[in-house]
Scaffold this active site. Structure first.
Site, PDB file in Angstrom:
ATOM      1  N   GLN A 288       0.861  -1.184   0.000  1.00 15.31           N
ATOM      2  CA  GLN A 288       0.000   0.000   0.000  1.00 15.31           C
ATOM      3  C   GLN A 288       0.900   1.238   0.000  1.00 15.31           C
ATOM      4  OE1 GLN A 288      -3.231   0.770   0.011  1.00 15.31           O
ATOM      5  NE2 GLN A 288      -3.071   2.895   0.670  1.00 15.31           N
ATOM      6  N   ILE A 289       0.663   2.157  -0.929  1.00 11.02           N
ATOM      7  CA  ILE A 289       1.408   3.421  -0.936  1.00 11.02           C
ATOM      8  C   ILE A 289       0.408   4.571  -0.890  1.00 11.02           C
ATOM      9  CG2 ILE A 289       2.995   4.906  -2.222  1.00 11.02           C
ATOM     10  CD1 ILE A 289       4.266   2.460  -3.459  1.00 11.02           C
ATOM     11  N   ASP A 290       0.475   5.332   0.196  1.00 15.67           N
ATOM     12  CA  ASP A 290      -0.326   6.557   0.301  1.00 15.67           C
ATOM     13  C   ASP A 290       0.605   7.708  -0.044  1.00 15.67           C
ATOM     14  OD1 ASP A 290      -2.550   5.132   1.242  1.00 15.67           O
ATOM     15  OD2 ASP A 290      -1.848   5.248   3.315  1.00 15.67           O
ATOM     16  N   THR A 291       0.235   8.501  -1.037  1.00 14.24           N
ATOM     17  CA  THR A 291       1.202   9.488  -1.511  1.00 14.24           C
ATOM     18  C   THR A 291       0.565  10.842  -1.808  1.00 14.24           C
ATOM     19  OG1 THR A 291       2.977   9.840  -3.136  1.00 14.24           O
ATOM     20  CG2 THR A 291       0.978   8.799  -3.949  1.00 14.24           C
TER      21      THR A 291
END
Lengths: 216, 251
Positions: free
Chosen positions: B127-130
């Site tokens: 998961q990448i929150d960017t």
């Protein structure tokens, strides 16, 4: 009438989800330990589930039973087998995921990496027939042009598929050559896709496969 | 194309989020998983993230369901507080098909490989929150609250070698509001990994999905607002995509 189906409880699997999908298909799953496989009665139906990598599954089995003994018992007692995903790959002759992992060799085909470098093929795939006369398989109407959920990094390539004696179905993953999705070889049936995760249609196919094997 | 129901969870409730911050309860989680796995709202997968598990050091929602196994007839991915191989195994044992990892992987990237070795890489979603900071996309942890040292491009380009099976990228700035997932972010994502990619945060219409697919070869979308705010059934989205000639499943 509900049919009793034996389901092996494997750490390298999502056996509980398979159990629930058998129940939703109005059949009765009997959960068994690995060593109990060689106590099954003649003509029993056995599901081998599987998720993860082949080394872990084979090691887990081999701790409790020899693979040679398992294969002999299946053949001698005419055990009817349904292999799902990694359980299906275990029915093949070997897997490139671990060339030393001893497989059951009930399907004469090799499991290979889909992509190099390795990555999974994930998503819903539509099935086509490979070498069965269209609609010749009793479950064809539940397979051809139907979509099922696949998630795997290794598989049997249609181009290297040697078996001609039995029914087989393929699918076309994105960016890869066609892969074998299902094999029907007498009473030994393998599905590369996850019936238990393919919605109502997967539940129906699993139920119909169990009914089909019970009638054989 | 894969149409994925995104369920953000806090204290057992599916919540509405704006810029990844919870703002209101929608319904109990179990009701949402039922709604989105059958009928006109049957999605292709469900991705459920316990948004405060890492922040408060909780177990994720699925593990907190005591020893109960949760059956979902379509693939179920679970994230939140997955900080060890044991927690990953417990999450899968309770009914998840894949685990979603962010905070613990940023803290210890080797964890991804360790989990992949035991559970298989197909079970590991990074998961990448960017969001953009000074013109560069940076990665955030702890439910999109803490800025990490990782840039999006560095983290994405490592993912495949670290045993990841899929990547789920959320655009924090466009999440939960009427803004589209940024095109420059979609392009960066596609050009930095060959892994299956799911984008989230600003997926609003079938037409936009078609554009992301054709422009950036992205074919998996996770969304919440379409069904929960705009009350559009996913069946309708499928029909629209079919009219565009896209390859979608019709349950």
């Amino acid at each position: 009438m509900p049919i009793e189906v034996n389901l092996i409880k494997l750490r390298s699997s999502n056996w509980r989800s398979v159990q629930q999908s058998v129940i939703k298909g109005d059949n009765i799953p009997k959960i068994i330990e690995i060593h109990e496989v060689v106590k099954l009665q003649k003509n029993a139906i056995l599901i081998i589930p599987g998720v993860g990598n082949i080394s872990a599954l084979v090691d887990e089995l081999r701790d409790k039973i020899s693979i040679v003994q398992l294969r002999s018992y299946i053949e001698l007692q005419n055990i009817k087998v349904i292999g799902i995903c990694l359980g299906y790959q275990f029915l093949c002759s070997r897997s490139d995921e671990d060339k030393f992992a001893e497989c059951l060799n009930l399907f004469d085909c090799v499991v290979e990496s889909i992509f190099t470098p390795s990555k999974p093929s994930v998503g819903w795939g539509k099935l086509n027939v490979i070498n069965s006369k269209k609609n010749a398989n009793p479950l064809s109407n539940l397979l051809i042009d139907k979509t099922f959920y696949f998630t795997h990094s290794f598989g049997v390539k249609v181009s290297g598929f040697k078996l001609k004696a039995q029914d087989a179905f393929s699918y076309s993953p994105k960016g890869s050559e066609d892969l074998v999705a299902a094999i029907f070889n007498g009473n030994i049936i393998g599905f590369q896709f996850h019936l238990e995760k393919s919605g109502q249609h997967g539940i129906s196919l699993l139920s119909s496969t169990i009914n089909y094997l019970a009638g054989e | 194309m894969r149409l994925i129901a995104r369920i953000d969870v806090r204290n057992g409730y599916h919540i509405k989020t704006i810029n990844c911050e919870g703002v209101e309860k929608i319904r109990p989680v179990e009701e949402s998983t039922d709604i989105f796995s059958q009928g006109d709202n049957e999605h292709d997968e469900i991705l459920l993230i316990d948004t405060v598990a890492s922040l408060y050091g909780f177990d994720n929602w699925l593990i907190r369901q005591s020893n109960k196994h949760v059956y979902c007839p379509i693939p179920l991915s679970i994230g939140g507080g997955v900080s060890s191989v044991d927690i990953a195994i417990s999450t899968l044992d309770r009914g998840a098909d894949k685990i979603v990892i962010n905070t613990a992987a940023v803290r210890s990237p080797q964890l991804l490989e360790k989990i992949a070795n035991v559970c298989g890489r197909q079970a590991v979603i990074l998961q990448i929150d960017t969001k953009k900071i000074n013109d560069y996309y940076k990665c955030f942890t702890h439910g999109a609250r803490e800025l990490s040292n990782f840039s999006l491009t560095d983290w994405l380009s490592q993912a495949q070698d670290r045993g990841v099976g899929e990547v789920h990228v959320t655009s924090i700035d466009s999440e939960g509001i009427d803004e589209p997932f940024p095109n420059d972010l979609a392009e960066l994502c596609r050009s930095n990994t060959q892994l299956p990619l799911i984008i989230s945060g600003g997926i609003r219409t079938s037409e936009e999905m078609r554009n992301y697919h054709h422009q950036f070869e992205i074919d998996a979308f996770s969304f919440s607002s379409i069904t929960n705010r705009f009350n559009i059934a996913v069946k309708e989205i499928r029909q629209q995509l079919l009219k565009f000639g896209e390859d979608v499943r019709c349950p």
